[in-house]
Each structure stands twice: as structure tokens, then as C-alpha cells.
Design an enzyme around this catalytic site. Structure first.
Site, PDB file in Angstrom:
ATOM      1  N   CYS A 140       0.288   3.063   3.700  1.00  0.00           N
ATOM      2  CA  CYS A 140       0.945   2.495   4.725  1.00  0.00           C
ATOM      3  C   CYS A 140       1.692   1.428   4.903  1.00  0.00           C
ATOM      4  O   CYS A 140       2.461   1.183   5.685  1.00  0.00           O
ATOM      5  CB  CYS A 140      -0.257   2.068   5.695  1.00  0.00           C
ATOM      6  SG  CYS A 140      -1.055   0.773   5.168  1.00  0.00           S
ATOM      7  N   CYS A 191       0.872  -1.096   0.108  1.00  0.00           N
ATOM      8  CA  CYS A 191       0.009   0.052  -0.022  1.00  0.00           C
ATOM      9  C   CYS A 191       0.794   1.111  -0.120  1.00  0.00           C
ATOM     10  O   CYS A 191       1.743   1.455   0.926  1.00  0.00           O
ATOM     11  CB  CYS A 191      -0.980  -0.038   1.291  1.00  0.00           C
ATOM     12  SG  CYS A 191      -1.975   1.435   1.444  1.00  0.00           S
ATOM     13  N   CYS A 219      -5.112   0.542   6.604  1.00  0.00           N
ATOM     14  CA  CYS A 219      -5.512   2.097   6.545  1.00  0.00           C
ATOM     15  C   CYS A 219      -6.721   2.366   5.902  1.00  0.00           C
ATOM     16  O   CYS A 219      -7.205   3.420   5.995  1.00  0.00           O
ATOM     17  CB  CYS A 219      -4.284   2.733   5.840  1.00  0.00           C
ATOM     18  SG  CYS A 219      -4.273   2.484   4.213  1.00  0.00           S
ATOM     19  N   CYS A 262      -8.488  -5.424  -9.942  1.00  0.00           N
ATOM     20  CA  CYS A 262      -7.997  -4.375 -10.661  1.00  0.00           C
ATOM     21  C   CYS A 262      -7.595  -3.208  -9.814  1.00  0.00           C
ATOM     22  O   CYS A 262      -8.591  -2.383  -9.006  1.00  0.00           O
ATOM     23  CB  CYS A 262      -9.358  -3.855 -11.702  1.00  0.00           C
ATOM     24  SG  CYS A 262      -8.831  -2.709 -13.203  1.00  0.00           S
ATOM     25  N   CYS A 312      -7.214  -1.363   1.363  1.00  0.00           N
ATOM     26  CA  CYS A 312      -6.161  -2.009   2.127  1.00  0.00           C
ATOM     27  C   CYS A 312      -6.716  -2.145   3.544  1.00  0.00           C
ATOM     28  O   CYS A 312      -7.508  -1.164   4.312  1.00  0.00           O
ATOM     29  CB  CYS A 312      -4.967  -0.898   2.354  1.00  0.00           C
ATOM     30  SG  CYS A 312      -3.847  -0.998   3.587  1.00  0.00           S
TER      31      CYS A 312
END
Length: 170
Positions: free
Chosen positions: A90, A87, A139, A159, A136
Site C-alpha cells: 500500500c 509497504c 493494509c 525482522c 502494516c
């Protein structure tokens, strides 16, 4: 040619009624998904100002405002090296290169997340019909969407916006 006034009037009336129906329905369709999602608690939490400090303007738009980058603009779409996609907000490990494939859509695509706890999903109605949004798990950052047209064994296509990710080579 002979004009047919009897056919013209009913057609005109139908056109007016159809237009009126569309006019009434449009605000309802446009409002689908317009309400804010319920706030959820995530292990990584920052204020809007803190997110703006650590993300670029485009990353903030995607991760925190559920935006979408233009297709074929992310270099991560063509990334073929072995490694991990994390991510961009984070650093949570999200996808492994072993699960990446070229979907031809212009966005990095994966047939599964790196593990069961890496991502979460919710239903979004922003374009008027339900889609599975993927975010995510650490976060809550918006990553993209999951579709049912991926390869075996899952049949899923995650996607993902390239700007929502950072690539860490193995």
C-alpha cells in the site's frame, strides 16, 4: 555378555508410553495458531483478487498469507542508502534508513518503526510458541516479526521480509 530382560522390558514400556504421549500431543501442538486471526478493519482494504493484481506471487504469499522469504535473498538486506522503506502493498511509510542495522540474520532489520502509527503487532503461535508478528498498520500486510535481541535504545529487532518492502531513496 549377560542380557538383562528385567531392564529391557521397562525401557521398552517407557518408550511405548513416550511415543504414545507424543502422538497425542502432536495434533495439539500443530494446531497452535492454525485458526484464522480475527478480521480487522484497515484504512487500505482490497479483495483477494485485487491484492493478487497489485502484488507478485511471492509478495502476496508474504503480505497476505504471512509467508517468509528465504534468508539472504533480499537485496534490501544490504541496502545502505538514505531513504524510507514503505509497504510493498500500500505504500505506507514503515521504516527509516536511520533505524536500519545489519543483524546478520539475512533479513532487513530495524530497531524501530518510522513512527508509532506505522506498524501494528499481534501474537502468532504458528510454530507452537508465541512470537510478536508485525504488520502494516494501513493494509494489515504481514511484514515479519519483532524479537527482543536488537540494539539499544529499544532492544528490539524488527525482522522484516524484504519482499514486503519497497525502498524509496531520499
Amino acid at each position: 555378555m549377560e542380557q538383562r530382560p528385567m531392564l529391557t522390558r521397562p525401557l521398552h514400556r517407557r518408550t511405548i508410553l513416550t511415543a504414545a504421549g507424543i502422538g497425542v500431543a502432536m495434533p495439539l501442538v500443530a494446531s497452535c495458531g492454525a485458526s484464522e486471526a480475527q478480521a480487522k478493519s484497515y484504512p487500505v482494504s482490497k479483495t483477494e483478487a485485487e491484492w493478487r493484481k497489485v502484488l507478485t506471487k511471492d509478495q502476496f504469499h508474504i503480505l497476505r498469507e504471512a509467508g517468509t522469504e528465504r534468508a539472504y535473498t533480499s537485496p534490501l538486506d544490504k541496502e545502505k542508502r538514505s531513504g524510507t522503506f514503505v509497504c510493498a502493498g500500500c505504500g505506507n511509510r514503515l521504516y527509516g534508513s536511520a533505524h536500519k542495522y545489519d543483524s546478520g540474520t539475512g533479513w532487513p532489520s530495524f530497531w524501530r518503526a518510522i513512527d508509532k502509527g506505522a506498524v501494528g503487532t499481534s501474537t502468532d503461535y504458528k510454530i507452537g510458541f508465541p512470537r510478536t508478528e508485525v504488520h502494516c498498520a494501513d493494509c494489515g500486510g504481514h511484514l515479519g516479526h519483532i524479537f527482543g535481541d536488537g540494539p539499544k535504545p529499544t532492544g528490539k529487532r524488527h525482522c522484516i521480509n524484504g519482499l514486503a518492502l519497497k525502498f524509496v531513496p531520499a
